[in-house]
Design a protein around this motif. Structure first.
Motif, PDB file in Angstrom:
ATOM      1  N   PHE A   1       0.818  -1.212   0.000  1.00  0.00           N
ATOM      2  CA  PHE A   1       0.000   0.000   0.000  1.00  0.00           C
ATOM      3  C   PHE A   1       0.851   1.262   0.000  1.00  0.00           C
ATOM      4  CE2 PHE A   1      -2.305  -3.405   2.103  1.00  0.00           C
ATOM      5  CZ  PHE A   1      -3.572  -3.327   1.545  1.00  0.00           C
ATOM      6  N   THR A   2       0.343   2.281  -0.677  1.00  0.00           N
ATOM      7  CA  THR A   2       0.850   3.642  -0.534  1.00  0.00           C
ATOM      8  C   THR A   2      -0.314   4.514  -0.095  1.00  0.00           C
ATOM      9  OG1 THR A   2       2.616   3.428  -2.169  1.00  0.00           O
ATOM     10  CG2 THR A   2       1.833   5.656  -1.693  1.00  0.00           C
ATOM     11  N   ALA A   3      -0.193   5.126   1.065  1.00  0.00           N
ATOM     12  CA  ALA A   3      -1.240   5.991   1.598  1.00  0.00           C
ATOM     13  C   ALA A   3      -0.933   7.434   1.230  1.00  0.00           C
ATOM     14  CB  ALA A   3      -1.332   5.835   3.115  1.00  0.00           C
ATOM     15  N   VAL A   4      -1.853   8.071   0.530  1.00  0.00           N
ATOM     16  CA  VAL A   4      -1.739   9.488   0.182  1.00  0.00           C
ATOM     17  C   VAL A   4      -2.618  10.249   1.167  1.00  0.00           C
ATOM     18  CG1 VAL A   4      -1.910  11.207  -1.639  1.00  0.00           C
ATOM     19  CG2 VAL A   4      -1.482   8.807  -2.226  1.00  0.00           C
ATOM     20  N   VAL A   5      -1.974  11.034   2.033  1.00  0.00           N
ATOM     21  CA  VAL A   5      -2.652  11.601   3.194  1.00  0.00           C
ATOM     22  C   VAL A   5      -2.873  13.100   3.017  1.00  0.00           C
ATOM     23  CG1 VAL A   5      -2.562  11.927   5.711  1.00  0.00           C
ATOM     24  CG2 VAL A   5      -1.550   9.877   4.659  1.00  0.00           C
ATOM     25  N   ASN A   6      -4.098  13.527   3.255  1.00  0.00           N
ATOM     26  CA  ASN A   6      -4.384  14.955   3.412  1.00  0.00           C
ATOM     27  C   ASN A   6      -4.130  15.291   4.874  1.00  0.00           C
ATOM     28  OD1 ASN A   6      -5.384  17.529   3.708  1.00  0.00           O
ATOM     29  ND2 ASN A   6      -7.431  17.076   2.932  1.00  0.00           N
TER      30      ASN A   6
ATOM     31  N   GLU B   1       2.680   9.007   2.163  1.00  0.00           N
ATOM     32  CA  GLU B   1       3.050  10.238   1.477  1.00  0.00           C
ATOM     33  C   GLU B   1       2.059  11.335   1.879  1.00  0.00           C
ATOM     34  OE1 GLU B   1       5.550  10.884  -0.486  1.00  0.00           O
ATOM     35  OE2 GLU B   1       6.349   8.899  -1.010  1.00  0.00           O
ATOM     36  N   TYR B   2       2.575  12.448   2.368  1.00  0.00           N
ATOM     37  CA  TYR B   2       1.716  13.568   2.765  1.00  0.00           C
ATOM     38  C   TYR B   2       1.531  14.517   1.584  1.00  0.00           C
ATOM     39  CZ  TYR B   2       2.104  11.892   7.513  1.00  0.00           C
ATOM     40  OH  TYR B   2       2.030  11.113   8.639  1.00  0.00           O
ATOM     41  N   SER B   3       0.269  14.782   1.264  1.00  0.00           N
ATOM     42  CA  SER B   3      -0.047  15.610   0.111  1.00  0.00           C
ATOM     43  C   SER B   3       0.259  17.076   0.382  1.00  0.00           C
ATOM     44  CB  SER B   3      -1.526  15.449  -0.251  1.00  0.00           C
ATOM     45  OG  SER B   3      -1.927  16.445  -1.158  1.00  0.00           O
ATOM     46  N   ARG B   4       0.890  17.726  -0.617  1.00  0.00           N
ATOM     47  CA  ARG B   4       1.118  19.170  -0.553  1.00  0.00           C
ATOM     48  C   ARG B   4       0.045  19.920  -1.340  1.00  0.00           C
ATOM     49  NH1 ARG B   4       6.343  17.189  -1.726  1.00  0.00           N
ATOM     50  NH2 ARG B   4       6.185  17.955  -3.887  1.00  0.00           N
ATOM     51  N   GLY B   5      -0.939  19.204  -1.817  1.00  0.00           N
ATOM     52  CA  GLY B   5      -2.001  19.785  -2.625  1.00  0.00           C
ATOM     53  C   GLY B   5      -2.575  18.721  -3.544  1.00  0.00           C
ATOM     54  N   LEU B   6      -3.662  19.053  -4.256  1.00  0.00           N
ATOM     55  CA  LEU B   6      -4.347  18.057  -5.068  1.00  0.00           C
ATOM     56  C   LEU B   6      -3.480  17.570  -6.233  1.00  0.00           C
ATOM     57  CD1 LEU B   6      -7.981  19.489  -5.154  1.00  0.00           C
ATOM     58  CD2 LEU B   6      -6.997  17.776  -3.611  1.00  0.00           C
ATOM     59  N   ASP B   7      -2.750  18.473  -6.873  1.00  0.00           N
ATOM     60  CA  ASP B   7      -1.901  18.051  -7.989  1.00  0.00           C
ATOM     61  C   ASP B   7      -0.812  17.087  -7.501  1.00  0.00           C
ATOM     62  OD1 ASP B   7      -3.307  19.479  -9.866  1.00  0.00           O
ATOM     63  OD2 ASP B   7      -2.013  21.245  -9.771  1.00  0.00           O
ATOM     64  N   HIS B   8      -0.229  17.393  -6.342  1.00  0.00           N
ATOM     65  CA  HIS B   8       0.790  16.506  -5.781  1.00  0.00           C
ATOM     66  C   HIS B   8       0.189  15.149  -5.432  1.00  0.00           C
ATOM     67  CE1 HIS B   8       3.376  15.100  -2.291  1.00  0.00           C
ATOM     68  NE2 HIS B   8       4.192  15.078  -3.329  1.00  0.00           N
TER      69      HIS B   8
ATOM     70  N   GLY C   1       1.571   2.827 -10.635  1.00  0.00           N
ATOM     71  CA  GLY C   1       2.469   2.313 -11.655  1.00  0.00           C
ATOM     72  C   GLY C   1       3.415   1.250 -11.134  1.00  0.00           C
ATOM     73  N   GLN C   2       3.631   1.234  -9.810  1.00  0.00           N
ATOM     74  CA  GLN C   2       4.472   0.226  -9.174  1.00  0.00           C
ATOM     75  C   GLN C   2       3.660  -0.976  -8.694  1.00  0.00           C
ATOM     76  OE1 GLN C   2       6.314   2.497  -6.061  1.00  0.00           O
ATOM     77  NE2 GLN C   2       7.450   3.805  -7.493  1.00  0.00           N
ATOM     78  N   GLY C   3       2.376  -0.991  -9.024  1.00  0.00           N
ATOM     79  CA  GLY C   3       1.530  -2.111  -8.647  1.00  0.00           C
ATOM     80  C   GLY C   3       1.026  -2.073  -7.219  1.00  0.00           C
ATOM     81  N   ARG C   4       1.112  -0.916  -6.582  1.00  0.00           N
ATOM     82  CA  ARG C   4       0.684  -0.793  -5.193  1.00  0.00           C
ATOM     83  C   ARG C   4      -0.780  -0.359  -5.109  1.00  0.00           C
ATOM     84  NH1 ARG C   4       5.337  -0.646  -2.078  1.00  0.00           N
ATOM     85  NH2 ARG C   4       4.240   0.251  -0.300  1.00  0.00           N
ATOM     86  N   VAL C   5      -1.470  -0.784  -4.051  1.00  0.00           N
ATOM     87  CA  VAL C   5      -2.809  -0.280  -3.763  1.00  0.00           C
ATOM     88  C   VAL C   5      -2.656   1.134  -3.215  1.00  0.00           C
ATOM     89  CG1 VAL C   5      -4.904  -0.581  -2.403  1.00  0.00           C
ATOM     90  CG2 VAL C   5      -3.664  -2.593  -3.258  1.00  0.00           C
ATOM     91  N   VAL C   6      -3.403   2.084  -3.773  1.00  0.00           N
ATOM     92  CA  VAL C   6      -3.320   3.475  -3.348  1.00  0.00           C
ATOM     93  C   VAL C   6      -4.448   3.760  -2.358  1.00  0.00           C
ATOM     94  CG1 VAL C   6      -3.262   5.886  -4.067  1.00  0.00           C
ATOM     95  CG2 VAL C   6      -2.354   4.104  -5.579  1.00  0.00           C
ATOM     96  N   LEU C   7      -4.087   4.217  -1.171  1.00  0.00           N
ATOM     97  CA  LEU C   7      -5.064   4.584  -0.150  1.00  0.00           C
ATOM     98  C   LEU C   7      -5.239   6.090  -0.142  1.00  0.00           C
ATOM     99  CD1 LEU C   7      -3.906   2.333   2.847  1.00  0.00           C
ATOM    100  CD2 LEU C   7      -5.565   1.800   1.038  1.00  0.00           C
ATOM    101  N   ALA C   8      -6.455   6.559  -0.330  1.00  0.00           N
ATOM    102  CA  ALA C   8      -6.770   7.984  -0.224  1.00  0.00           C
ATOM    103  C   ALA C   8      -7.210   8.249   1.207  1.00  0.00           C
ATOM    104  CB  ALA C   8      -7.873   8.372  -1.202  1.00  0.00           C
ATOM    105  N   VAL C   9      -6.390   8.969   1.961  1.00  0.00           N
ATOM    106  CA  VAL C   9      -6.657   9.221   3.382  1.00  0.00           C
ATOM    107  C   VAL C   9      -7.102  10.672   3.528  1.00  0.00           C
ATOM    108  CG1 VAL C   9      -5.741   9.116   5.722  1.00  0.00           C
ATOM    109  CG2 VAL C   9      -4.841   7.571   3.956  1.00  0.00           C
ATOM    110  N   GLY C  10      -8.380  10.872   3.798  1.00  0.00           N
ATOM    111  CA  GLY C  10      -8.919  12.218   3.916  1.00  0.00           C
ATOM    112  C   GLY C  10     -10.418  12.182   3.723  1.00  0.00           C
ATOM    113  N   GLY C  11     -10.963  13.284   3.221  1.00  0.00           N
ATOM    114  CA  GLY C  11     -12.394  13.377   2.990  1.00  0.00           C
ATOM    115  C   GLY C  11     -12.752  13.149   1.531  1.00  0.00           C
ATOM    116  N   ASP C  12     -13.920  13.681   1.141  1.00  0.00           N
ATOM    117  CA  ASP C  12     -14.399  13.473  -0.217  1.00  0.00           C
ATOM    118  C   ASP C  12     -13.486  14.118  -1.254  1.00  0.00           C
ATOM    119  OD1 ASP C  12     -16.804  11.986   0.345  1.00  0.00           O
ATOM    120  OD2 ASP C  12     -17.600  13.818   1.216  1.00  0.00           O
ATOM    121  N   GLY C  13     -12.872  15.254  -0.909  1.00  0.00           N
ATOM    122  CA  GLY C  13     -11.966  15.898  -1.846  1.00  0.00           C
ATOM    123  C   GLY C  13     -10.784  15.021  -2.182  1.00  0.00           C
ATOM    124  N   MET C  14     -10.181  14.389  -1.173  1.00  0.00           N
ATOM    125  CA  MET C  14      -9.043  13.499  -1.419  1.00  0.00           C
ATOM    126  C   MET C  14      -9.487  12.236  -2.147  1.00  0.00           C
ATOM    127  SD  MET C  14      -5.850  12.969  -1.288  1.00  0.00           S
ATOM    128  CE  MET C  14      -5.131  14.153  -0.132  1.00  0.00           C
TER     129      MET C  14
END
Length: 293
Positions: A4-9, A38-45, A55-68
């Protein structure tokens, strides 16, 4: 074993999205999974990080609210990537529509062993703006104004911010004349709002489109037409149960491509983010995203 890779707001829910991730990450690691954060610095990041991890075959976790959720999910739409949601925002309406588990142990089991499901996404285009992809609803009217007010407040959190934002928006509202084109058919209406819904919920648990499904290849278009402010508040109260659709002031249309225009540059939002004005076109992308839910 999934990795997993967690993308955190880091500011989700008015505090920290990381707090919601900590117990879950411990359970995933305890089961033998690798969890990168990974801590997000904004939506584009956030979009960039999500695409690289997928692209590395990892499950991506969106950590945050509806925007994330919408940001990361939209970035992965149209690919073979796999998304997981860790609700940590104020509304968490898309997670609610997916009926995600509310406890860390149950969510961990789902992320580790759950079967992927294909769901729809929503492509959004507006003049002078880049095309984006989201997951929930595109809404244009008094609710978008209310959402903007809720996002601006720093004194209140959760439902209280939505209630205060809604009251402020309704009291200052002037009815709009809408042009709603559904799969090429024009509907002219006057009223409070138009919502093109991919899922049933928005605005902190309000069941705006009770029959909407995230995997039916359609958008439910809910129009709340002109009426008194007093009756509108009654309609808003009925959103909790979804019974508002029985009122004559509420109309529900369905289609795959929806264009919303108005007699003035009204704001519109998608997935809790309100930073643009009409006109807007929303087009469903059937089965565009793989998700654990």
């Amino acid at each position: 074993m999934r990795q997993f890779t967690a993308v955190v707001n880091p500011t989700a829910g008015g505090s920290t999205g990381a707090a919601a991730l900590l117990p879950l990450a411990g359970l995933l690691r305890g089961a033998g999974a690798e969890v990168e954060v990974e801590y997000s610095r904004g939506l584009d990041h956030a979009r960039e990080v999500a695409r690289q991890a997928a692209g590395q075959g990892r499950v991506v976790l969106a950590v945050g609210g509806d925007g994330m959720a919408g940001c990361v999910g939209g970035a992965l739409a149209g690919t073979d990537a796999l998304l997981g949601l860790v609700p940590a925002g104020r509304g968490n309406d898309f997670a609610r529509a997916l009926e995600l588990p509310s406890t860390a142990p149950d969510l961990a089991r789902l992320l580790l062993h759950g079967e992927p499901r294909r769901i729809d996404a929503v492509e959004v285009t507006s003049p002078g703006r880049p095309t984006t992809v989201g997951l929930g609803s595109v809404y244009a009217g008094v609710d978008a104004v209310a959402n903007r007010y809720a996002n601006e407040t720093r004194l209140l959190r959760g439902a209280a911010s939505y209630y205060l934002g809604g009251l402020r928006a309704v009291l200052g509202w002037r009815h709009a004349d809408y042009r709603i084109t559904v799969d090429g058919v024009l509907h002219e209406r006057r009223g409070f709002t138009v919502v093109a819904a991919n899922s049933a919920f928005y605005g902190f648990g309000r069941r705006i489109a009770p029959e909407a499904r995230v995997d039916d290849g359609m958008l439910d278009v809910v129009v709340i037409r002109e009426t008194s402010r007093l009756l509108f508040f009654a309609v808003m109260n009925e959103l909790k149960s979804g019974t508002h659709t029985k009122r004559p002031e509420v109309e529900v249309l369905r289609g795959r491509e929806i264009r919303i225009e108005a007699d003035r540059p009204l704001p519109y939002g998608i997935d809790g983010e309100v930073d643009a004005v009409l006109p807007v076109t929303a087009r469903v992308l059937p089965g565009a995203l793989g998700i654990l839910c």
